[in-house]
Design an enzyme around this catalytic site. Sequence first.
Site, PDB file in Angstrom:
ATOM      1  NE  ARG A 127     -14.866 -62.394 -51.632  1.00  0.00           N
ATOM      2  CZ  ARG A 127     -15.216 -61.655 -52.673  1.00  0.00           C
ATOM      3  NH1 ARG A 127     -15.565 -60.411 -52.503  1.00  0.00           N
ATOM      4  NH2 ARG A 127     -15.244 -62.182 -53.880  1.00  0.00           N
ATOM      5  CG  HIS A 186      -8.986 -56.694 -53.791  1.00  0.00           C
ATOM      6  ND1 HIS A 186      -9.883 -55.701 -54.127  1.00  0.00           N
ATOM      7  CD2 HIS A 186      -9.506 -57.831 -54.302  1.00  0.00           C
ATOM      8  CE1 HIS A 186     -10.883 -56.219 -54.809  1.00  0.00           C
ATOM      9  NE2 HIS A 186     -10.691 -57.513 -54.934  1.00  0.00           N
ATOM     10  CE  LYS A 236     -17.544 -58.823 -65.485  1.00  0.00           C
ATOM     11  NZ  LYS A 236     -16.850 -59.225 -64.254  1.00  0.00           N
ATOM     12  CB  SER A 257     -15.048 -54.400 -56.006  1.00  0.00           C
ATOM     13  OG  SER A 257     -13.716 -54.743 -55.796  1.00  0.00           O
TER      14      SER A 257
HETATM   15  P1  ADP Z   1     -12.707 -61.134 -60.024  1.00  0.00           P
HETATM   16  O1  ADP Z   1     -13.651 -60.412 -60.909  1.00  0.00           O
HETATM   17  O2  ADP Z   1     -11.554 -61.761 -60.744  1.00  0.00           O
HETATM   18  O3  ADP Z   1     -13.315 -62.061 -59.002  1.00  0.00           O
HETATM   19  P2  ADP Z   1     -12.143 -59.283 -57.876  1.00  0.00           P
HETATM   20  O4  ADP Z   1     -11.408 -57.994 -58.030  1.00  0.00           O
HETATM   21  O5  ADP Z   1     -13.554 -59.201 -57.416  1.00  0.00           O
HETATM   22  O6  ADP Z   1     -11.960 -59.963 -59.262  1.00  0.00           O
HETATM   23  O7  ADP Z   1     -11.366 -60.240 -56.887  1.00  0.00           O
HETATM   24  C1  ADP Z   1     -10.055 -60.692 -57.130  1.00  0.00           C
HETATM   25  C2  ADP Z   1      -9.730 -61.808 -56.142  1.00  0.00           C
HETATM   26  O8  ADP Z   1      -9.720 -61.280 -54.826  1.00  0.00           O
HETATM   27  C3  ADP Z   1     -10.722 -62.961 -56.115  1.00  0.00           C
HETATM   28  O9  ADP Z   1      -9.992 -64.164 -55.923  1.00  0.00           O
HETATM   29  C4  ADP Z   1     -11.587 -62.672 -54.910  1.00  0.00           C
HETATM   30  O10 ADP Z   1     -12.135 -63.854 -54.359  1.00  0.00           O
HETATM   31  C5  ADP Z   1     -10.553 -62.058 -53.989  1.00  0.00           C
HETATM   32  N1  ADP Z   1     -11.168 -61.178 -52.974  1.00  0.00           N
HETATM   33  C6  ADP Z   1     -11.980 -60.132 -53.161  1.00  0.00           C
HETATM   34  N2  ADP Z   1     -12.348 -59.559 -51.990  1.00  0.00           N
HETATM   35  C7  ADP Z   1     -11.733 -60.287 -51.021  1.00  0.00           C
HETATM   36  C8  ADP Z   1     -11.724 -60.248 -49.587  1.00  0.00           C
HETATM   37  N3  ADP Z   1     -12.453 -59.340 -48.914  1.00  0.00           N
HETATM   38  N4  ADP Z   1     -10.988 -61.157 -48.918  1.00  0.00           N
HETATM   39  C9  ADP Z   1     -10.287 -62.101 -49.612  1.00  0.00           C
HETATM   40  N5  ADP Z   1     -10.263 -62.212 -50.951  1.00  0.00           N
HETATM   41  C10 ADP Z   1     -10.972 -61.327 -51.652  1.00  0.00           C
END
Ligand code: ADP
Length: 162
Positions: free
Chosen positions: A90, A17, A41, A129
């Site tokens: 990703r 992130h 959630k 995460s």
């Molecule tokens: P959500 O529940 O909205 O997907 P996340 O917190 O899991 O929320 O992710 C927020 C954004 O960050 C999403 O667009 C996700 O694809 C991106 N993201 C998460 N981890 C990575 C990573 N390692 N590299 C690039 N983008 C990421």
Amino acid sequence: MKSAVYPGTFDPMTYGHLDIIKRAANVFDEVTVAVLDNKGKTPLFSVDERVNILKEATKDIPNVKVASFEGLVIDYCLQNKIGVIVRGLRAVTDFEYELQMSQMNRKLSNHRVDTVFFNTTLKYSYLSSSGVKEVAHFNGDLKAFVPDFVADLLLQRYGYKK
Ligand code: ADP
């Protein structure tokens, strides 16, 4: 001024992130990282905790703000006059869901809000995460995944640290 919002759950923020935040901050004048307060959630960290983690991690990037929101990201954008949503990609597994969501958001906003995707930095392409929580749950080494202060919070939450 070109403003963008980077919405997500961030439970918790990872280096993946943070990488997207830094890169978006190089492209846009102002980036608001917006933590989704999803009452449906049960996250590991509360909205305030997730916001505070992001604030601490981005405190040296002057054009990054951190906020939280409830409801549709598109409403947040329209209320705050933000025309761009930033998301990270990703792998192909992210693609289908993200494509659908971006098209829906464009439609909902009457084409006023677009989504811009940043592809992951290769070294973070596996990072999520949920994966990080899994490792923390079993007291694993978190230093490649999250900043040290986040690792401490995770290990505290799982009862490995005071
Ligand atoms: P959500 O529940 O909205 O997907 P996340 O917190 O899991 O929320 O992710 C927020 C954004 O960050 C999403 O667009 C996700 O694809 C991106 N993201 C998460 N981890 C990575 C990573 N390692 N590299 C690039 N983008 C990421």
